[in-house]
Design a protein around this motif. Structure first.
Motif, short mmCIF file in Angstrom:
data_model
loop_
_atom_site.label_atom_id
_atom_site.label_comp_id
_atom_site.label_asym_id
_atom_site.label_seq_id
_atom_site.Cartn_x
_atom_site.Cartn_y
_atom_site.Cartn_z
N GLY A 107 0.80 -1.20 0.00
CA GLY A 107 0.00 0.00 0.00
C GLY A 107 0.85 1.26 0.00
O GLY A 107 2.06 1.22 0.13
N ASN A 108 0.17 2.34 -0.16
CA ASN A 108 0.84 3.63 -0.22
C ASN A 108 0.98 4.30 1.14
O ASN A 108 1.66 5.30 1.26
N SER A 109 0.34 3.76 2.14
CA SER A 109 0.39 4.40 3.46
C SER A 109 0.95 3.42 4.49
O SER A 109 0.96 2.21 4.30
N PHE A 110 1.43 4.00 5.59
CA PHE A 110 1.93 3.19 6.69
C PHE A 110 0.85 2.24 7.19
O PHE A 110 1.09 1.06 7.42
N THR A 111 -0.36 2.75 7.32
CA THR A 111 -1.48 1.95 7.83
C THR A 111 -1.75 0.75 6.95
O THR A 111 -1.96 -0.37 7.44
N SER A 112 -1.74 0.95 5.65
CA SER A 112 -2.02 -0.18 4.75
C SER A 112 -0.90 -1.21 4.81
O SER A 112 -1.15 -2.41 4.73
N ARG A 113 0.34 -0.77 4.97
CA ARG A 113 1.45 -1.72 5.07
C ARG A 113 1.38 -2.51 6.38
O ARG A 113 1.67 -3.71 6.40
N VAL A 114 0.98 -1.85 7.47
CA VAL A 114 0.83 -2.55 8.75
C VAL A 114 -0.30 -3.58 8.63
O VAL A 114 -0.15 -4.72 9.07
N ALA A 115 -1.41 -3.19 8.04
CA ALA A 115 -2.53 -4.12 7.87
C ALA A 115 -2.11 -5.33 7.04
O ALA A 115 -2.43 -6.48 7.39
N ALA A 116 -1.38 -5.09 5.96
CA ALA A 116 -0.91 -6.20 5.12
C ALA A 116 0.03 -7.10 5.91
O ALA A 116 -0.03 -8.34 5.80
N SER A 117 0.89 -6.51 6.72
CA SER A 117 1.81 -7.28 7.54
C SER A 117 1.07 -8.14 8.56
O SER A 117 1.38 -9.32 8.75
N LEU A 118 0.06 -7.57 9.21
CA LEU A 118 -0.71 -8.32 10.20
C LEU A 118 -1.48 -9.47 9.55
O LEU A 118 -1.51 -10.59 10.09
N LEU A 119 -2.09 -9.21 8.42
CA LEU A 119 -2.81 -10.28 7.72
C LEU A 119 -1.85 -11.40 7.30
O LEU A 119 -2.16 -12.59 7.45
N THR A 120 -0.70 -11.03 6.80
CA THR A 120 0.28 -12.02 6.38
C THR A 120 0.76 -12.83 7.57
O THR A 120 0.84 -14.07 7.51
N HIS A 121 1.06 -12.16 8.67
CA HIS A 121 1.52 -12.85 9.88
C HIS A 121 0.45 -13.83 10.39
O HIS A 121 0.78 -14.89 10.91
N ALA A 122 -0.80 -13.46 10.24
CA ALA A 122 -1.90 -14.31 10.71
C ALA A 122 -2.23 -15.43 9.73
O ALA A 122 -3.14 -16.22 9.97
N GLY A 123 -1.49 -15.51 8.62
CA GLY A 123 -1.75 -16.56 7.64
C GLY A 123 -2.90 -16.26 6.71
O GLY A 123 -3.49 -17.16 6.13
N SER A 129 -2.77 -13.92 4.04
CA SER A 129 -2.23 -13.01 3.02
C SER A 129 -3.15 -12.87 1.81
O SER A 129 -3.11 -11.85 1.11
N GLU A 130 -4.01 -13.86 1.58
CA GLU A 130 -4.94 -13.74 0.45
C GLU A 130 -5.97 -12.64 0.66
O GLU A 130 -6.67 -12.25 -0.26
N TRP A 131 -6.07 -12.13 1.89
CA TRP A 131 -7.02 -11.05 2.19
C TRP A 131 -6.40 -9.66 2.06
O TRP A 131 -7.07 -8.66 2.24
N VAL A 132 -5.11 -9.60 1.74
CA VAL A 132 -4.48 -8.30 1.51
C VAL A 132 -5.05 -7.74 0.21
O VAL A 132 -5.05 -8.41 -0.82
N ALA A 133 -5.56 -6.54 0.28
CA ALA A 133 -6.21 -5.92 -0.89
C ALA A 133 -5.28 -4.86 -1.50
O ALA A 133 -4.94 -3.89 -0.84
N PRO A 134 -4.88 -5.06 -2.74
CA PRO A 134 -3.97 -4.10 -3.38
C PRO A 134 -4.63 -2.79 -3.80
O PRO A 134 -3.95 -1.83 -4.12
N ASP A 135 -5.95 -2.78 -3.79
CA ASP A 135 -6.66 -1.56 -4.21
C ASP A 135 -8.04 -1.52 -3.54
O ASP A 135 -8.47 -2.49 -2.92
N GLU A 136 -8.70 -0.39 -3.69
CA GLU A 136 -10.00 -0.20 -3.02
C GLU A 136 -11.07 -1.15 -3.54
O GLU A 136 -11.88 -1.65 -2.77
N ASP A 137 -11.07 -1.43 -4.83
CA ASP A 137 -12.07 -2.35 -5.38
C ASP A 137 -11.93 -3.75 -4.78
O ASP A 137 -12.92 -4.39 -4.44
N THR A 138 -10.70 -4.21 -4.64
CA THR A 138 -10.47 -5.53 -4.04
C THR A 138 -10.87 -5.52 -2.58
O THR A 138 -11.46 -6.49 -2.08
#
Length: 72
Positions: free
Chosen positions: A1-17, A19-28
């Protein structure tokens, strides 16, 4: 993501197993949100996966490891 918040969210989702829920854009993101909102079985499956995930904030373990490093 473009923001710190989005990168933290992606990191948390990935850590929790989840990662398929990480959304690269608003539509996703909206697609994921609506999918979860509409599918109770999927929500239960995600909850079960999260209940078995490694704790994200293991302060006791962190403290033990940190004390071990300081004691060396």
């Amino acid at each position: 993501g473009n923001s710190f918040t989005s990168r933290v969210a992606a990191s948390l989702l990935t850590h929790a197993g989840l990662s398929e829920w990480v959304a690269p854009d608003e539509d996703t993101y909206l697609h994921h949100a609506l999918t979860l909102a509409r599918d109770a079985d999927l929500r239960r499956a995600v909850q079960e996966r999260l209940s078995g995930a490694v704790p994200i904030f293991d302060t006791t373990g962190f403290t033990r490891d940190w004390e071990g490093v300081l004691g060396e």
